[in-house]
Design an enzyme around this catalytic site. Sequence first.
Site, short mmCIF file in Angstrom:
data_model
loop_
_atom_site.label_atom_id
_atom_site.label_comp_id
_atom_site.label_asym_id
_atom_site.label_seq_id
_atom_site.Cartn_x
_atom_site.Cartn_y
_atom_site.Cartn_z
N LYS A 23 1.24 33.25 5.49
CA LYS A 23 2.16 33.29 6.32
C LYS A 23 1.95 31.96 8.04
CE LYS A 23 3.04 36.62 9.38
NZ LYS A 23 3.21 36.04 11.35
N ASN A 24 0.35 32.46 8.14
CA ASN A 24 0.13 31.68 9.70
C ASN A 24 0.66 30.13 9.14
OD1 ASN A 24 1.64 33.55 10.96
ND2 ASN A 24 -0.58 34.52 11.73
N ARG B 225 9.00 34.24 16.40
CA ARG B 225 8.49 33.12 17.70
C ARG B 225 8.21 32.00 17.17
NH1 ARG B 225 7.10 35.05 22.66
NH2 ARG B 225 5.72 33.39 22.38
N CYS C 243 7.20 41.01 22.62
CA CYS C 243 7.68 41.44 21.76
C CYS C 243 7.07 42.80 21.85
CB CYS C 243 6.96 40.87 20.52
SG CYS C 243 5.44 40.16 20.16
N ARG D 84 3.21 37.20 25.63
CA ARG D 84 3.14 35.88 25.00
C ARG D 84 4.18 34.48 24.96
NH1 ARG D 84 3.56 37.63 18.02
NH2 ARG D 84 2.80 35.38 18.78
N PRO D 85 3.88 34.34 26.55
CA PRO D 85 3.81 33.03 27.25
C PRO D 85 3.76 32.04 26.41
CG PRO D 85 2.43 33.74 28.45
CD PRO D 85 2.07 34.81 26.32
N ILE D 86 4.55 30.39 26.62
CA ILE D 86 4.65 30.01 25.92
C ILE D 86 4.15 28.47 26.50
CG2 ILE D 86 5.27 29.56 23.66
CD1 ILE D 86 8.01 28.85 26.36
N ASP D 87 3.07 28.74 28.23
CA ASP D 87 3.23 27.68 28.95
C ASP D 87 2.07 27.07 28.17
OD1 ASP D 87 1.40 30.18 29.05
OD2 ASP D 87 0.05 29.10 30.49
N GLN D 88 1.02 26.99 27.35
CA GLN D 88 0.49 26.28 27.06
C GLN D 88 0.94 24.65 26.35
OE1 GLN D 88 -3.07 25.91 28.28
NE2 GLN D 88 -1.87 27.43 29.28
N ASP E 244 -5.40 39.41 13.94
CA ASP E 244 -4.53 40.76 12.78
C ASP E 244 -4.45 41.39 12.33
OD1 ASP E 244 -2.53 38.48 14.29
OD2 ASP E 244 -2.77 37.51 12.58
N VAL F 15 -7.11 39.39 22.43
CA VAL F 15 -6.02 38.43 22.69
C VAL F 15 -5.03 39.04 23.19
CG1 VAL F 15 -5.30 36.81 20.63
CG2 VAL F 15 -7.95 37.68 20.23
N ARG G 223 7.99 40.66 7.26
CA ARG G 223 7.29 39.85 8.06
C ARG G 223 6.85 39.07 7.67
NH1 ARG G 223 6.05 39.14 13.45
NH2 ARG G 223 6.15 37.27 12.54
C1 UD1 Z 1 2.51 31.94 13.59
C2 UD1 Z 1 1.38 32.56 13.78
O1 UD1 Z 1 0.71 31.46 13.52
N1 UD1 Z 1 1.10 33.51 14.77
C3 UD1 Z 1 -0.03 34.10 14.95
C4 UD1 Z 1 -0.46 33.09 16.33
O2 UD1 Z 1 0.16 33.85 17.03
P1 UD1 Z 1 0.14 32.74 18.86
O3 UD1 Z 1 0.28 31.17 17.95
O4 UD1 Z 1 0.90 33.22 19.34
O5 UD1 Z 1 -0.49 33.15 19.42
P2 UD1 Z 1 -1.53 32.15 20.12
O6 UD1 Z 1 -2.96 31.75 19.58
O7 UD1 Z 1 -0.51 31.39 20.84
O8 UD1 Z 1 -2.06 33.27 21.03
C5 UD1 Z 1 -2.80 33.91 22.31
C6 UD1 Z 1 -2.95 34.54 22.94
O9 UD1 Z 1 -3.32 33.12 24.06
C7 UD1 Z 1 -1.34 33.30 25.08
N2 UD1 Z 1 -0.69 32.32 25.69
C8 UD1 Z 1 -0.50 31.91 23.87
C9 UD1 Z 1 -0.02 30.40 23.93
C10 UD1 Z 1 0.32 30.15 25.37
O10 UD1 Z 1 0.92 29.04 26.11
N3 UD1 Z 1 0.20 30.84 26.53
C11 UD1 Z 1 -0.48 32.08 26.38
O11 UD1 Z 1 -0.67 32.27 27.01
C12 UD1 Z 1 -1.16 33.95 24.41
O12 UD1 Z 1 -0.21 35.27 25.20
C13 UD1 Z 1 -2.20 35.35 23.56
O13 UD1 Z 1 -2.19 36.20 24.75
O14 UD1 Z 1 -2.02 33.42 16.18
C14 UD1 Z 1 -2.10 34.70 16.98
C15 UD1 Z 1 -3.57 34.76 17.60
O15 UD1 Z 1 -4.73 34.86 16.14
C16 UD1 Z 1 -1.88 35.79 16.03
O16 UD1 Z 1 -2.24 36.74 16.04
C17 UD1 Z 1 -0.80 35.61 14.49
O17 UD1 Z 1 -0.42 35.93 14.09
C1 PEP Z 2 1.48 38.70 14.98
C2 PEP Z 2 1.67 38.28 14.25
O1 PEP Z 2 2.41 37.00 13.70
P1 PEP Z 2 3.80 36.28 15.02
O2 PEP Z 2 2.47 35.30 16.18
O3 PEP Z 2 4.33 35.72 14.68
O4 PEP Z 2 4.11 37.60 15.65
C3 PEP Z 2 1.38 38.67 12.61
O5 PEP Z 2 0.56 37.20 12.30
O6 PEP Z 2 0.14 39.96 12.85
#
Ligand code: UD1
Ligand code: PEP
Length: 441
Positions: A22-23, A93, A117, A122-126, A306, A328, A398
């Site tokens: 999936k990822n 997301r 969620c 889960r911010p997207i600032d990066q 995960d 994480v 999902r």
């Molecule tokens: C679709 C997908 O691939 N999902 C995976 C992806 O989620 P995703 O890509 O959302 O996970 P991230 O690695 O970005 O997030 C990890 C941590 O960084 C923080 N963060 C992230 C981005 C940002 O801009 N700012 C920030 O602070 C998040 O809140 C979290 O605490 O990697 C996660 C960590 O291995 C997995 O659990 C998810 O299954």
């Molecule tokens: C947290 C997960 O996925 P997503 O980032 O798509 O919510 C996951 O696959 O366990």
Amino acid sequence: MEKIIVRGGRQLSGTVRIEGAKNAVLPVIAASILASKGKSKIYDVPALADVYTINEVLRNLNIDVNYENGAIDVDATKALKTEAPFEYVRKMRASFLVMGPLLARVGHARIALPGGCAIGSRPIDQHLKGFEAMGAKVEIGNGFIEAKVEDKLVGNKIYLDFPSVGATENIMMAASMAEGTTIIENAAEEPEIVCLATYLNSMGAKVRGAGTGTIRIEGVKELTGAEHTIIPDRIEAGTFMVAAAISKGNVLLENVEPEHLRPLISKLNEMGVIIIEESDGIRVIGPEKLKSVDLKTMPHPGFPTDMQAQMMALLLRAEGTSVITETVFENRFMHVEEFRRMNGNIKIEGRAAIVSGPNELQGAEVSATDLRAGAALVVAGLVADGYTRVTELKHIDRGYVDFAGKLKALGADVERIYEAQENELENLEAPAPLKMDPNFA
Ligand SMILES: CC(=O)N[C@H]1[C@@H](OP(=O)(O)OP(=O)(O)OC[C@H]2O[C@@H](n3ccc(=O)[nH]c3=O)[C@H](O)[C@@H]2O)O[C@H](CO)[C@@H](O)[C@@H]1O
Ligand SMILES: C=C(OP(=O)(O)O)C(=O)O
């Protein structure tokens, strides 16, 4: 409402084929937006709710997507639209991953702001820091994030505060068609990043260093559709490994990449689980007694977050005290309350969950608070006394293709039913697989 009902006590045995990840498939489908010429064909695509959602996001951008026989054809050569509404981002997301490709290809994207969620804020600032460093102007308002580029994105050096998987992917895709070179430092090293880089490179991109902490991307003018096969899902594999181990079973997993599973294999070995790498897969044999271990979730190659909930299910059955530290996501222990309903002895102290075992688990009505929590509750049900009823299956759908059906094929006493059928539990038919038209979300 649908439920998965599992009655504990059966040992799992047989063979299970693991799906494409999936990822890995979600960013690869998003990356196919970058191809202004030619079509892409993506193989080993799992029939998951998230895949239907991203397909629908692309169709809304005026891209042709056809999903048949486990493969997706994408034609992104028409003029693109640039908006992804809340309806999709709310469901998943990862819809936000279309921002990088849209910015690179047409210089504009307007995407609904992903909310919080069950596993954290889960911010997207990066992601945004990366786009801004490449020259995009970002504005947030009315629940949307809008990013624009005057001319073209320009390569830059971007240091991520945390090795975010999604930010690494989004920036890699944007940088593939930026002017000049982009260097991502403290990049995520997950196998799914390597899968995306391989696809981008077969489209004509110049991405080097994926799978290490420093990724270097030389922008090119144009990308062309390409063929690509998705890597096996290490989390689905891990979930079946835990299911085999907890049930004292003997299961062969096919279509797995042992190198991607090292952190999990090493923890399972410490617990006394026997894991044999065979020519056609990985065999997992559950021991009579499981040993307790401590584990800490970390970015790859650390232990994957995960797999944390599924490991908690297994550690509930281990002798002694185990400490699970979640580093994480700040709120990924929602399943603890559900395990307690099953008689699980777990204490939370800040970011640590202290599991005292072995626990005699009892069947109960529990709710899948997120995708992995849902799978973990079903796995715990395999060894609980009596019936465990798991609700909120939309989360499980999902990330798992026909989870109940695959467990049943391995010998588990499990059914997926509609609530109305529950009184007929004794005479249940096999559960219907996920009912969805593969081409519509
Ligand atoms: C679709 C997908 O691939 N999902 C995976 C992806 O989620 P995703 O890509 O959302 O996970 P991230 O690695 O970005 O997030 C990890 C941590 O960084 C923080 N963060 C992230 C981005 C940002 O801009 N700012 C920030 O602070 C998040 O809140 C979290 O605490 O990697 C996660 C960590 O291995 C997995 O659990 C998810 O299954
Ligand atoms: C947290 C997960 O996925 P997503 O980032 O798509 O919510 C996951 O696959 O366990």
